[in-house]
Write a protein that holds these residues in place. Structure first.
Motif, PDB file in Angstrom:
ATOM      1  N   SER A   1       0.890  -1.202  -0.076  1.00 12.93           N
ATOM      2  CA  SER A   1      -0.301  -0.204  -0.278  1.00 12.93           C
ATOM      3  C   SER A   1       0.816   1.179  -0.453  1.00 12.93           C
ATOM      4  CB  SER A   1      -1.338   0.325   1.470  1.00 12.93           C
ATOM      5  OG  SER A   1      -0.179   0.072   2.347  1.00 12.93           O
TER       6      SER A   1
ATOM      7  N   GLU B   1       1.518   2.849  -3.131  1.00 15.71           N
ATOM      8  CA  GLU B   1       0.457   3.582  -4.296  1.00 15.71           C
ATOM      9  C   GLU B   1       0.210   5.213  -3.459  1.00 15.71           C
ATOM     10  OE1 GLU B   1      -1.769   3.406  -6.263  1.00 15.71           O
ATOM     11  OE2 GLU B   1      -0.722   1.365  -6.482  1.00 15.71           O
ATOM     12  N   ASP B   2       0.743   4.646  -1.851  1.00 13.51           N
ATOM     13  CA  ASP B   2       0.792   5.684  -1.404  1.00 13.51           C
ATOM     14  C   ASP B   2       1.361   6.693  -2.277  1.00 13.51           C
ATOM     15  OD1 ASP B   2      -1.392   4.730  -0.269  1.00 13.51           O
ATOM     16  OD2 ASP B   2       0.116   4.371   2.173  1.00 13.51           O
TER      17      ASP B   2
END
Length: 153
Positions: A141, A144-145
């Protein structure tokens, strides 16, 4: 400026790639490189098996490079990503960004890596020293951040 994009199984020579990108270009005032290297995962990893979607991987990296070139005043840009069996300590990916000034080169290199990590069609499988297959590595994640910051600039 036409970016250099390569997806290859063989290793790359970082100094040679910098030389190829900057030779004969009097406008280069800054060169930033990023090299991704295979970790050993606390001594457990024998290798990573990197697979890609041929043709699509190069096309996506080219799209990312075109975005970077449109966003910063670059004098050169290269992205090389390896596939196949890569052992700890070996190179996986190289980004070289050149510009008149350092900030553009830093930001373009960071942009390239953030988007390549999340958008280029590559898959990694871990092979452990004991011979077991560690399976495919899931996307994080945090990758994506990292893309979010580029939409805010």
């Amino acid at each position: 400026m036409k970016p250099t994009i390569r997806v290859q199984s063989e290793d790359f020579d970082i100094a040679a790639e910098i030389q190829a990108l900057t030779a004969g270009n009097p406008d280069v005032g800054a060169v930033v490189t990023f090299t991704g290297v295979c970790r050993d995962e606390a001594g457990r990893l024998a290798a990573l098996e990197l697979e890609h979607y041929p043709g699509m991987a190069e096309q996506e990296i080219s799209r990312i490079a075109t975005r970077a070139d449109g966003r910063w005043p670059l004098t050169g840009l290269a992205a090389i990503h390896r596939f196949g069996r890569i052992r700890p300590g070996e190179n996986i990916v190289l980004v070289v960004a050149a510009s008149k000034h350092r900030q553009a080169a830093f930001e373009a290199a960071s942009f390239m890596m953030d988007f390549m990590k999340s958008r280029a069609p590559f898959w990694k499988k871990e092979i452990f020293l004991d011979g077991t297959d560690g399976g495919w590595v899931d996307a994080r994640s945090t990758d994506e951040d990292a893309l979010d910051r580029w939409s805010q600039k």
